[in-house]
Design an enzyme around this catalytic site. Structure first.
Site, PDB file in Angstrom:
ATOM      1  N   LYS A  52      57.685  67.781  54.930  1.00 55.42           N
ATOM      2  CA  LYS A  52      58.772  68.258  54.060  1.00 55.42           C
ATOM      3  C   LYS A  52      58.803  69.781  54.083  1.00 55.42           C
ATOM      4  O   LYS A  52      57.822  70.441  53.740  1.00 55.42           O
ATOM      5  CB  LYS A  52      58.591  67.757  52.630  1.00 55.42           C
ATOM      6  CG  LYS A  52      59.781  68.135  51.738  1.00 55.42           C
ATOM      7  CD  LYS A  52      59.692  67.459  50.395  1.00 55.42           C
ATOM      8  CE  LYS A  52      58.928  68.236  49.373  1.00 55.42           C
ATOM      9  NZ  LYS A  52      59.577  69.473  48.902  1.00 55.42           N
ATOM     10  N   ASP A  79      64.185  69.877  52.450  1.00 58.59           N
ATOM     11  CA  ASP A  79      64.390  69.773  51.001  1.00 58.59           C
ATOM     12  C   ASP A  79      65.122  71.014  50.492  1.00 58.59           C
ATOM     13  O   ASP A  79      64.529  71.886  49.861  1.00 58.59           O
ATOM     14  CB  ASP A  79      63.020  69.609  50.326  1.00 58.59           C
ATOM     15  CG  ASP A  79      63.129  69.260  48.849  1.00 58.59           C
ATOM     16  OD1 ASP A  79      64.229  68.870  48.403  1.00 58.59           O
ATOM     17  OD2 ASP A  79      62.106  69.364  48.149  1.00 58.59           O
ATOM     18  N   LYS A  81      67.941  70.870  48.517  1.00 52.28           N
ATOM     19  CA  LYS A  81      68.566  70.579  47.209  1.00 52.28           C
ATOM     20  C   LYS A  81      69.914  71.285  47.078  1.00 52.28           C
ATOM     21  O   LYS A  81      70.151  72.093  46.166  1.00 52.28           O
ATOM     22  CB  LYS A  81      67.634  70.966  46.061  1.00 52.28           C
ATOM     23  CG  LYS A  81      66.342  70.152  46.021  1.00 52.28           C
ATOM     24  CD  LYS A  81      65.561  70.386  44.753  1.00 52.28           C
ATOM     25  CE  LYS A  81      64.331  69.513  44.651  1.00 52.28           C
ATOM     26  NZ  LYS A  81      63.253  69.867  45.597  1.00 52.28           N
ATOM     27  N   ASP A  84      76.724  72.879  45.347  1.00 54.26           N
ATOM     28  CA  ASP A  84      77.781  73.893  45.408  1.00 54.26           C
ATOM     29  C   ASP A  84      79.121  73.163  45.404  1.00 54.26           C
ATOM     30  O   ASP A  84      79.158  71.944  45.188  1.00 54.26           O
ATOM     31  CB  ASP A  84      77.593  74.740  46.694  1.00 54.26           C
ATOM     32  CG  ASP A  84      78.078  76.175  46.512  1.00 54.26           C
ATOM     33  OD1 ASP A  84      79.198  76.357  45.976  1.00 54.26           O
ATOM     34  OD2 ASP A  84      77.354  77.106  46.906  1.00 54.26           O
ATOM     35  N   THR A 138      62.043  66.877  37.847  1.00 52.21           N
ATOM     36  CA  THR A 138      60.937  66.505  36.947  1.00 52.21           C
ATOM     37  C   THR A 138      60.575  67.649  36.005  1.00 52.21           C
ATOM     38  O   THR A 138      59.863  67.450  35.029  1.00 52.21           O
ATOM     39  CB  THR A 138      59.697  66.056  37.758  1.00 52.21           C
ATOM     40  OG1 THR A 138      59.515  66.962  38.831  1.00 52.21           O
ATOM     41  CG2 THR A 138      59.865  64.664  38.291  1.00 52.21           C
ATOM     42  N   ARG A 229      49.956  69.348  47.293  1.00 55.63           N
ATOM     43  CA  ARG A 229      48.632  69.932  47.106  1.00 55.63           C
ATOM     44  C   ARG A 229      47.431  69.014  47.316  1.00 55.63           C
ATOM     45  O   ARG A 229      46.422  69.482  47.853  1.00 55.63           O
ATOM     46  CB  ARG A 229      48.573  70.619  45.740  1.00 55.63           C
ATOM     47  CG  ARG A 229      49.396  71.908  45.739  1.00 55.63           C
ATOM     48  CD  ARG A 229      49.751  72.378  44.360  1.00 55.63           C
ATOM     49  NE  ARG A 229      50.726  71.482  43.732  1.00 55.63           N
ATOM     50  CZ  ARG A 229      51.244  71.655  42.530  1.00 55.63           C
ATOM     51  NH1 ARG A 229      50.886  72.701  41.819  1.00 55.63           N
ATOM     52  NH2 ARG A 229      52.132  70.806  42.044  1.00 55.63           N
TER      53      ARG A 229
END
Ligand code: C5P
Length: 252
Positions: A52, A79, A81, A84, A138, A229
């Site tokens: 990603k 990614d 996102k 617009d 989230t 991570r």
């Protein structure tokens, strides 16, 4: 111990990706430089297939990095996102259509016209990445949503946006593991559900609040897990990734 049976029929994208554990794990390359990202790729020792690339790395390294990853036989989940006006989002999708990414995110909150324009632009070019609609970040809770005029719970908003994305021809969604259960209940097995916030047992939660283990997320109906991570900060990323893949395969 979970008692929820695994769901297999996330047919919207699964038929393209196959059912192997390697198709259900994307490693979040949250780095500032291509060098750091490629070092991590080396340390994965070929264990993972999907990488990603988010805004941080894409802004720094752009399409050249995507090409490098593709040349190494890897799949790219871009990614970005996008959010617009419809014309601009459709244009952005046309611009990345040929760079070799397999998945691309956009915000479902951009609305019906934007989502339909995005789906149309992606359909026009068979090389386009498959689209994933981000429902509610989230990082948003009920208080933050009220602050932007949304007097509904995150769960209600997730369902509303998931339905909207599906009606507009976008069957891939990004959601948390908690919402996966209700989305499967409401929308059935078709949507391809991508779930971040994954933490193998014993690893640090960090800033993630709504977390699940790989096995639980898959059992609740996730189609693909995003793990950052726990892998990127592991002393042995290859071993950690292989352990997660074993959990996805039900052998963990
Ligand atoms: O390091 P960690 O496993 O928490 O990384 C999760 C990845 O998933 C990050 O790249 C983050 O931007 C992304 N993500 C997320 N929550 C969302 C959408 C994407 O954590 N709702």
């Amino acid at each position: 111990m979970t008692t929820i049976a695994p769901l297999k029929d996330d047919s919207a994208l699964r038929h393209d990706l196959g059912d192997a554990p390697e198709e259900k794990l994307a490693v979040a390359l949250d780095f500032q430089t291509a060098r750091e990202a490629l070092d991590l790729v080396d340390r994965l020792e070929g264990s993972c297939r999907w990488m990603k690339v988010g805004l941080e790395l894409y802004c720094a390294s752009g399409n050249a990095l995507i090409e490098t990853l593709r040349n190494r036989g890897l799949e790219v989940f871009l990614d970005l996102k996008l959010h617009d006006i419809p014309n601009t989002v459709a244009g952005a999708i046309r611009s990345v259509a040929n760079v070799g990414a397999g998945l691309l995110t956009l915000h479902a909150g951009g609305g019906e016209a934007m989502l339909r324009a995005a789906a149309k632009a992606a359909t026009e070019n068979p090389s386009s990445p498959r689209l994933l609609a981000v429902t509610v970040l989230t990082s948003m809770d009920a208080v933050q949503m009220q602050g932007v005029g949304l007097d509904v719970t995150p769960a209600q908003q997730v369902l509303r946006l998931a339905r909207l994305a599906g009606e507009c021809g976008i069957e891939g969604l990004v959601c948390s593991s908690e919402e996966t259960t209700s989305l499967r209940h409401e929308l059935g097995r078709k949507p391809f559900l991508v779930v971040p916030g994954i933490r193998p047992s014993g690893s640090e939660a960090g800033d993630q609040k709504r977390i699940a283990t790989p096995a639980d997320a898959i059992a609740r109906g996730a189609s693909m897990l995003v793990v950052g991570r726990p892998i990127t900060q592991s002393r042995s990323p290859g071993d950690t990734a292989r352990a997660i893949l074993a959990e996805i395969a039900g052998k963990g």
